[in-house]
Design an enzyme around this catalytic site. Structure first.
Site, PDB file in Angstrom:
ATOM      1  N   CYS A 184      -1.140   6.157   9.712  1.00  0.00           N
ATOM      2  CA  CYS A 184       0.266   5.688  10.021  1.00  0.00           C
ATOM      3  C   CYS A 184      -0.402   4.322  10.816  1.00  0.00           C
ATOM      4  O   CYS A 184      -0.994   4.188  11.813  1.00  0.00           O
ATOM      5  CB  CYS A 184       0.781   6.257  11.148  1.00  0.00           C
ATOM      6  SG  CYS A 184       1.687   7.666  10.462  1.00  0.00           S
ATOM      7  N   GLU A 206       0.908  -1.395   0.062  1.00  0.00           N
ATOM      8  CA  GLU A 206       0.017   0.073  -0.083  1.00  0.00           C
ATOM      9  C   GLU A 206       0.943   1.255   0.060  1.00  0.00           C
ATOM     10  O   GLU A 206       1.817   1.456   0.552  1.00  0.00           O
ATOM     11  CB  GLU A 206      -0.837  -0.067   1.331  1.00  0.00           C
ATOM     12  CG  GLU A 206      -2.246  -1.085   1.136  1.00  0.00           C
ATOM     13  CD  GLU A 206      -3.026  -1.151   2.344  1.00  0.00           C
ATOM     14  OE1 GLU A 206      -4.099  -1.601   2.130  1.00  0.00           O
ATOM     15  OE2 GLU A 206      -2.582  -1.057   3.467  1.00  0.00           O
ATOM     16  N   CYS A 265       6.411  -4.725  16.019  1.00  0.00           N
ATOM     17  CA  CYS A 265       6.015  -3.781  16.993  1.00  0.00           C
ATOM     18  C   CYS A 265       4.575  -4.004  17.283  1.00  0.00           C
ATOM     19  O   CYS A 265       3.636  -4.125  16.515  1.00  0.00           O
ATOM     20  CB  CYS A 265       6.044  -2.488  16.621  1.00  0.00           C
ATOM     21  SG  CYS A 265       7.819  -2.157  15.991  1.00  0.00           S
ATOM     22  N   CYS A 277       6.625  -6.430   7.884  1.00  0.00           N
ATOM     23  CA  CYS A 277       7.489  -6.318   8.683  1.00  0.00           C
ATOM     24  C   CYS A 277       7.870  -7.195   9.522  1.00  0.00           C
ATOM     25  O   CYS A 277       7.285  -7.717  10.289  1.00  0.00           O
ATOM     26  CB  CYS A 277       7.185  -4.867   9.208  1.00  0.00           C
ATOM     27  SG  CYS A 277       8.730  -4.017   9.995  1.00  0.00           S
ATOM     28  N   SER A 330      12.313   6.765   7.532  1.00  0.00           N
ATOM     29  CA  SER A 330      11.866   6.426   8.964  1.00  0.00           C
ATOM     30  C   SER A 330      12.327   4.918   9.393  1.00  0.00           C
ATOM     31  O   SER A 330      11.833   4.138   8.876  1.00  0.00           O
ATOM     32  CB  SER A 330      10.280   6.560   9.313  1.00  0.00           C
ATOM     33  OG  SER A 330      10.056   6.140  10.376  1.00  0.00           O
ATOM     34  N   CYS A 360       3.425   8.502   0.985  1.00  0.00           N
ATOM     35  CA  CYS A 360       3.973   7.683   1.956  1.00  0.00           C
ATOM     36  C   CYS A 360       4.103   6.360   1.059  1.00  0.00           C
ATOM     37  O   CYS A 360       3.347   5.613   0.756  1.00  0.00           O
ATOM     38  CB  CYS A 360       2.900   7.417   3.101  1.00  0.00           C
ATOM     39  SG  CYS A 360       3.471   6.323   4.454  1.00  0.00           S
TER      40      CYS A 360
HETATM   41  N1  SAH Z   1       9.072   1.067  10.146  1.00  0.00           N
HETATM   42  C1  SAH Z   1       9.356   2.223  10.113  1.00  0.00           C
HETATM   43  C2  SAH Z   1       8.483   3.184   9.267  1.00  0.00           C
HETATM   44  C3  SAH Z   1       7.186   2.704   8.970  1.00  0.00           C
HETATM   45  S1  SAH Z   1       6.126   3.136  10.371  1.00  0.00           S
HETATM   46  C4  SAH Z   1       9.472   2.731  11.504  1.00  0.00           C
HETATM   47  O1  SAH Z   1       8.861   2.079  12.407  1.00  0.00           O
HETATM   48  O2  SAH Z   1       9.910   3.852  11.867  1.00  0.00           O
HETATM   49  C5  SAH Z   1       5.997   4.827  10.425  1.00  0.00           C
HETATM   50  C6  SAH Z   1       5.431   5.392  11.688  1.00  0.00           C
HETATM   51  O3  SAH Z   1       4.118   4.888  12.103  1.00  0.00           O
HETATM   52  C7  SAH Z   1       6.432   4.879  13.096  1.00  0.00           C
HETATM   53  O4  SAH Z   1       6.806   6.122  13.458  1.00  0.00           O
HETATM   54  C8  SAH Z   1       5.484   4.205  13.699  1.00  0.00           C
HETATM   55  O5  SAH Z   1       5.835   3.976  15.000  1.00  0.00           O
HETATM   56  C9  SAH Z   1       4.166   4.668  13.422  1.00  0.00           C
HETATM   57  N2  SAH Z   1       2.941   3.828  13.774  1.00  0.00           N
HETATM   58  C10 SAH Z   1       2.847   2.432  13.546  1.00  0.00           C
HETATM   59  N3  SAH Z   1       1.595   1.992  13.974  1.00  0.00           N
HETATM   60  C11 SAH Z   1       1.231   3.199  14.204  1.00  0.00           C
HETATM   61  C12 SAH Z   1      -0.208   3.349  14.890  1.00  0.00           C
HETATM   62  N4  SAH Z   1      -1.090   2.485  15.028  1.00  0.00           N
HETATM   63  N5  SAH Z   1      -0.800   4.675  14.796  1.00  0.00           N
HETATM   64  C13 SAH Z   1       0.326   5.661  14.899  1.00  0.00           C
HETATM   65  N6  SAH Z   1       1.490   5.473  14.472  1.00  0.00           N
HETATM   66  C14 SAH Z   1       1.956   4.492  14.221  1.00  0.00           C
HETATM   67 FE1  SF4 Z   2       7.769  -2.367  11.389  1.00  0.00          FE
HETATM   68 FE2  SF4 Z   2       7.846   0.165  11.753  1.00  0.00          FE
HETATM   69 FE3  SF4 Z   2       5.483  -1.474  12.045  1.00  0.00          FE
HETATM   70 FE4  SF4 Z   2       7.422  -1.379  13.668  1.00  0.00          FE
HETATM   71  S1  SF4 Z   2       6.098   0.344  13.439  1.00  0.00           S
HETATM   72  S2  SF4 Z   2       6.250  -3.139  12.911  1.00  0.00           S
HETATM   73  S3  SF4 Z   2       9.157  -1.275  12.342  1.00  0.00           S
HETATM   74  S4  SF4 Z   2       6.289  -1.041  10.074  1.00  0.00           S
END
Ligand code: SAH
Ligand code: SF4
Length: 347
Positions: free
Chosen positions: A335, A95, A119, A115, A194, A108
């Site tokens: 995000c 996406e 997380c 991934c 990021s 984006c």
């Molecule tokens: N993997 C990289 C980039 C993709 S995630 C990273 O983790 O930085 C991009 C951003 O979205 C990151 O800062 C992550 O912490 C945030 N993110 C992930 N899940 C989210 C959610 N459910 N609500 C808000 N931000 C989120």
């Molecule tokens: Fe991967 Fe970023 Fe999501 Fe963590 S926040 S699972 S590093 S995409």
């Protein structure tokens, strides 16, 4: 068979120049190919009007320009955000999100299908890692979105699916295509990568002297809660991460962004704000607070009042603070909401 053809979009400009030479042409023909593919965005070799007919015929027989297609576009009625579901040649999906705002238009990009970093609060993380994207598949996302967007794209962020620094080489190769004069000619300072905090890659990025911007997802103010939500913290804790961030800002002289996804009862206390302020004061940075978009069980967005209290507590630090109210949550484009787990077709 198409799959046996050379996939020219996966070549850098220098690789295309070598490719042209290996076929008996001058290197600048490779640059012209690069321009046709990315700057002009043509779909077929026959449109490449400054290349000779025999060269075009040879390319048609041996090479392929297609890496991905737009399967579906969903546009948010209320916010104007569009989410592109892009089908890759092997039947997997990624996406890409287009976010038009008053003063900027942000795209984006995804760097991986899924991934591996897992997380706990992130929808992409729940997919696990399916595979890395190639540089061509990453840059192709921008081609699709550029065709669709009525406005000029001003900002590109690697904040879609995947951990960009887990696919370091292809992401840097793609970012160079976005930045190249004969590619998308997009300014390096308007391209942000990021990372969740892969320390060796942050150091490598600093040492290689890239001009792209860096954002680091801190998301917690102390190790216990960071480890709970981001398993990567077991490998590199906050102290090591901050050391790598300082190395980056000192080497590059560039400011870094700390992203801090605010989650109720996890990282939004006054103690968290105090500790975050202490961390951010040590680094040449700004802090981007992202109120959580609810996707995973057990995680909630704090109330508006709590968010404001948290922001107030950050005041007076040596760093700027911005808040990202995510766009496109009504179409699951915000995000952390990107997931294509259920959309895998057989190739
Ligand atoms: N993997 C990289 C980039 C993709 S995630 C990273 O983790 O930085 C991009 C951003 O979205 C990151 O800062 C992550 O912490 C945030 N993110 C992930 N899940 C989210 C959610 N459910 N609500 C808000 N931000 C989120
Ligand atoms: Fe991967 Fe970023 Fe999501 Fe963590 S926040 S699972 S590093 S995409």
């Amino acid at each position: 068979m198409d799959t046996e053809k050379t996939l020219l979009k996966n070549f850098s400009q220098a690789e295309l120049e070598n490719f042209a030479q290996s076929k008996g042409h001058k290197a600048f023909r490779g640059r012209q190919l690069f321009q046709w593919i990315w700057e002009k965005g043509v779909d077929s070799f026959s449109e490449m009007s400054n290349l000779s007919k025999p060269f075009i015929e040879k390319l048609e027989l041996t090479c392929n320009l297609e890496l991905s297609t737009v399967h579906q576009v969903q546009t948010s009625e209320t916010q104007g955000t569009s989410k592109f579901l892009i089908r890759l040649n092997d039947g997997r999906f990624v996406e890409t999100v287009l976010i038009p705002e008053s003063r900027r238009v942000t795209v984006c990009l995804s760097s991986q299908v899924g991934c591996a970093l897992d997380c706990d609060f992130c929808a992409t993380g729940k997919m696990g890692l399916k595979r890395n994207l190639t540089s061509g598949e990453i840059a192709d996302q921008l081609l699709h979105v550029r065709r669709f967007s009525e406005r000029l794209i001003t900002n590109i962020v690697f904040m879609g699916m995947g951990e960009p620094f887990h696919n370091y080489d292809q992401v840097i190769k793609a970012a160079n295509i976005l930045n190249a004069d004969s590619g998308f000619a997009h300014g390096a300072r308007k391209i942000t990568i990021s990372t969740s905090g892969l320390v060796p890659q942050i150091r490598r990025f600093a040492d290689e002297g890239h001009r792209f911007k860096l954002a680091v997802s801190l998301n917690a103010s102390e190790d216990q809660s960071r480890t709970q939500i981001m398993p990567i913290n077991k490998k590199w804790d906050i102290a090591e991460l901050v050391k790598a961030c300082k190395h980056y800002t000192e080497t590059s002289k560039n400011m870094l962004t700390f992203e801090y996804v605010l989650m109720q009862g996890i990282n939004d206390s006054s103690g968290d704000a105090r500790r975050l302020k202490k961390i951010a004061n040590q680094v040449f940075c700004k802090v981007n607070v992202i109120p959580y978009n609810e996707v995973a069980e057990g995680y909630q967005r704090p109330s508006k009042k709590r968010i404001t209290t948290f922001l107030d507590a950050l005041e007076g630090g040596r760093f700027g603070v911005t808040v990202r109210w995510s766009q496109g949550d009504d179409i699951d484009a915000a995000c952390g909401q990107l997931s294509t787990a259920v959309q895998v077709e057989e190739a």
